[in-house]
Design a protein around this motif. Structure first.
Motif, PDB file in Angstrom:
ATOM      1  N   ARG A  73       0.845  -1.221   0.000  1.00  0.00           N
ATOM      2  CA  ARG A  73       0.000   0.000   0.000  1.00  0.00           C
ATOM      3  C   ARG A  73       0.870   1.256   0.000  1.00  0.00           C
ATOM      4  O   ARG A  73       0.584   2.221  -0.698  1.00  0.00           O
ATOM      5  N   MET A  74       1.932   1.241   0.783  1.00  0.00           N
ATOM      6  CA  MET A  74       2.790   2.428   0.852  1.00  0.00           C
ATOM      7  C   MET A  74       3.582   2.618  -0.448  1.00  0.00           C
ATOM      8  O   MET A  74       3.818   3.740  -0.884  1.00  0.00           O
ATOM      9  N   THR A  75       3.961   1.514  -1.079  1.00  0.00           N
ATOM     10  CA  THR A  75       4.653   1.618  -2.371  1.00  0.00           C
ATOM     11  C   THR A  75       3.704   2.241  -3.397  1.00  0.00           C
ATOM     12  O   THR A  75       4.095   3.098  -4.201  1.00  0.00           O
ATOM     13  N   LEU A 113       7.397  -4.241   7.501  1.00  0.00           N
ATOM     14  CA  LEU A 113       7.054  -3.080   8.325  1.00  0.00           C
ATOM     15  C   LEU A 113       8.060  -1.960   8.096  1.00  0.00           C
ATOM     16  O   LEU A 113       7.701  -0.781   8.038  1.00  0.00           O
ATOM     17  N   VAL A 114       9.331  -2.331   7.977  1.00  0.00           N
ATOM     18  CA  VAL A 114      10.369  -1.313   7.796  1.00  0.00           C
ATOM     19  C   VAL A 114      10.156  -0.553   6.490  1.00  0.00           C
ATOM     20  O   VAL A 114      10.100   0.679   6.475  1.00  0.00           O
ATOM     21  N   VAL A 115       9.988  -1.262   5.386  1.00  0.00           N
ATOM     22  CA  VAL A 115       9.873  -0.533   4.111  1.00  0.00           C
ATOM     23  C   VAL A 115       8.574   0.272   4.083  1.00  0.00           C
ATOM     24  O   VAL A 115       8.559   1.421   3.628  1.00  0.00           O
ATOM     25  N   GLY A 116       7.492  -0.307   4.606  1.00  0.00           N
ATOM     26  CA  GLY A 116       6.226   0.428   4.608  1.00  0.00           C
ATOM     27  C   GLY A 116       6.311   1.690   5.448  1.00  0.00           C
ATOM     28  O   GLY A 116       5.858   2.768   5.033  1.00  0.00           O
ATOM     29  N   ALA A 117       6.893   1.580   6.628  1.00  0.00           N
ATOM     30  CA  ALA A 117       6.938   2.727   7.536  1.00  0.00           C
ATOM     31  C   ALA A 117       7.904   3.797   7.045  1.00  0.00           C
ATOM     32  O   ALA A 117       7.644   4.997   7.200  1.00  0.00           O
ATOM     33  N   VAL A 118       9.010   3.375   6.443  1.00  0.00           N
ATOM     34  CA  VAL A 118       9.946   4.377   5.902  1.00  0.00           C
ATOM     35  C   VAL A 118       9.269   5.136   4.749  1.00  0.00           C
ATOM     36  O   VAL A 118       9.371   6.364   4.645  1.00  0.00           O
ATOM     37  N   LEU A 119       8.553   4.426   3.919  1.00  0.00           N
ATOM     38  CA  LEU A 119       7.821   5.092   2.832  1.00  0.00           C
ATOM     39  C   LEU A 119       6.789   6.067   3.413  1.00  0.00           C
ATOM     40  O   LEU A 119       6.672   7.214   2.949  1.00  0.00           O
TER      41      LEU A 119
END
Ligand code: GLU
Ligand code: MG
Length: 466
Positions: free
Chosen positions: A127-129, A367-373
């Motif tokens: 979703r964040m991507t 979680l890391v990639v989503g939250a950083v995005l």
């Protein structure tokens, strides 16, 4: 979950038949829980097509598992009731080179009616991507994997029976030294071969600083893919290690007081295919949008630590002057800054990117990639800025000098970072209440579980969990 079309099902059947012909007997469907543990359900080859169509059952309670397999509860999740469906992403099915007869596929989680499970970390990352793409922003990410390898004691020896036996490192010699490569050359060759056969583009492999420590990095790409890749890298290293009578630890702190294992995240931004790290008019090539995005990430770092550094053991690793990036600052090629800007060679179009150093492999990479995005996009929306870059090691400055320069230490305990995550409105919004609440419940339970324990105990009890 959109039900699979007849055509997709036919393709799935073909894929399953091909895997079967290649000798694949089981496919491991993995997801990573909020404590960073990769958990699995496996299906035999003849069930793979059905798994892609109907999913495989699993309990939602895994969202509140802690790293020691205890179970806590969050406002939304807990207890024995309910069921979810685990759907393998068949685009990523990979026969496992070091586990003959096995393939692997990362999985997404849905409810029984086909709606996305709100605590599915992989869908959060996706979703964040997509949110970034809606802003016209391309983001490429890649993780570095560090691990420590030890020799598995011979069965029947006193060491095999003694859980407190000293760790037996299979290689000696200096940090980054060729000696270690010579001593473990077959092992390291097999790692590169297995990763490559599995379609991963290995960038480099080297001995690291600590005893028995190595690092491998793979090429950057789509963020969800980067998170999948790091899971695959880790399980491959683990499997190759086992074949060599070795055991790999990805824990943040293998031995208290020594340099730990990081899992740094590299990221680069582009718009319409043009790198935002190569703006000729901007300082260090950082286009204004990249500055705002990275400014947002830097601002959110104390809360992001609750995702990227999720265990009490993570905070044993986060020591100044250990290249773990424990200060909330950025610097150009500064390995002591939490956010390291890498400018690369001027003629390398891919050279410019950024690295987040504090994160470790106890983290759920989705979680890391989503939250950083999410943090970066929030920075972009609100016009975040980057402060002055820092050069040199902030750890050698006195407290007053750091204060004068506005260099702040990142949280030093899991409770501190969890408090920051709890208060982070952008991350709460991006993750949604169910996922945010489950992560917080797990963090609180981990902090309580290890409260009052000494550093050695924490390291020993978490050493073989990731
Ligand atoms: N092992 C260090 C860490 O804990 C990182 C060393 C490096 O810069 O690669 O993150
Ligand atoms: Mg390293």
């Amino acid at each position: 979950m959109e039900s699979r079309s007849a055509q997709q099902s036919a393709q799935d059947r073909q894929l399953a038949a091909r895997l079967d012909a290649e000798g694949v007997r089981n496919t491991a469907l993995t997801w990573v829980d909020n404590a960073g543990i990769t958990r699995v359900k496996a299906v035999p080859a003849h069930r793979l097509e059905q798994a892609a169509r109907r999913g495989v059952g699993m309990s939602p309670v895994f969202d509140v598992f802690t790293s020691d397999d205890a179970i806590t509860e969050s406002p939304h999740i807990g207890g024995p009731d309910g069921d979810l469906r685990l759907f393998p992403d068949l685009d990523r099915v990979t026969p496992l080179a070091a586990q003959p007869g096995w393939a692997w596929a990362p999985a997404d989680r849905y409810d029984q009616l086909g709606a996305p499970h709100p605590a599915c970390q992989r869908q959060f990352a996706r979703r964040m991507t997509e949110r970034a793409a809606e802003h016209g922003l391309g983001v490429r990410m890649g993780f570095e994997t560090e691990w420590v390898v030890t020799r598995v004691p011979e069965p029947g020896t006193p060491a095999a029976a003694d859980p407190d036996a000293p760790l037996d490192f299979p290689c000696a010699g200096p940090a980054y030294g060729m000696t270690r490569v010579v001593e473990l050359s077959d092992y390291l060759r097999d790692i590169t071969e297995a990763l490559t056969v599995q379609g991963l583009d290995v960038l480099q492999l080297h001995p690291e600083y600590a005893a028995g420590q190595f690092e491998v990095s793979t090429a950057a790409g789509d963020p969800v893919r980067a998170a999948d890749d790091v899971v695959l890298v880790r399980e491959t290293v683990r499997a190759v290690s086992a074949r060599h009578g070795l055991r790999a630890s990805f824990a943040p702190t293998v031995v208290a007081g020594l340099v730990g294992n990081g899992c740094h995240l590299h990221l680069s931004l582009d718009r319409d295919g043009r790198s935002l790290h190569r703006d000729p008019a901007a300082a260090h090539g950082l286009a204004p949008e990249a500055t705002a995005f990275l400014g947002g990430v830097l601002e959110a770092l104390p809360a992001l630590l609750a995702l990227g550094c999720p265990s009490p053991a993570s905070y044993l690793r986060l020591q100044p002057s250990h290249w773990a990036g424990v200060f909330q600052c950025w610097g150009v090629e500064n390995r002591e800054a939490a956010l390291r800007l890498i400018t690369g060679a001027p003629d390398d179009p891919d050279g410019g990117h950024a690295e987040l150093k504090p994160f470790d492999a106890a983290a759920n990479p989705y979680l890391v990639v989503g939250a950083v995005l999410a943090a970066g996009l929030h920075g972009l929306a609100f016009g975040s800025v980057l402060p002055e870059p820092v050069s040199g090691d902030p750890g050698v400055l006195g407290v007053r000098e750091r204060g004068r320069r506005g260099i702040v230490r990142l949280p030093t305990t899991l409770t501190d970072s969890a408090d920051r995550l709890e208060k982070s409105a952008p991350l709460r919004e991006a993750m949604g209440e169910v996922l945010h609440g489950a992560v917080l419940a797990v963090r609180r339970a981990e902090a309580a579980r290890f409260a009052g324990e000494g550093d050695e105990e924490i390291a020993a009890e978490t050493r073989w969990r990731w």
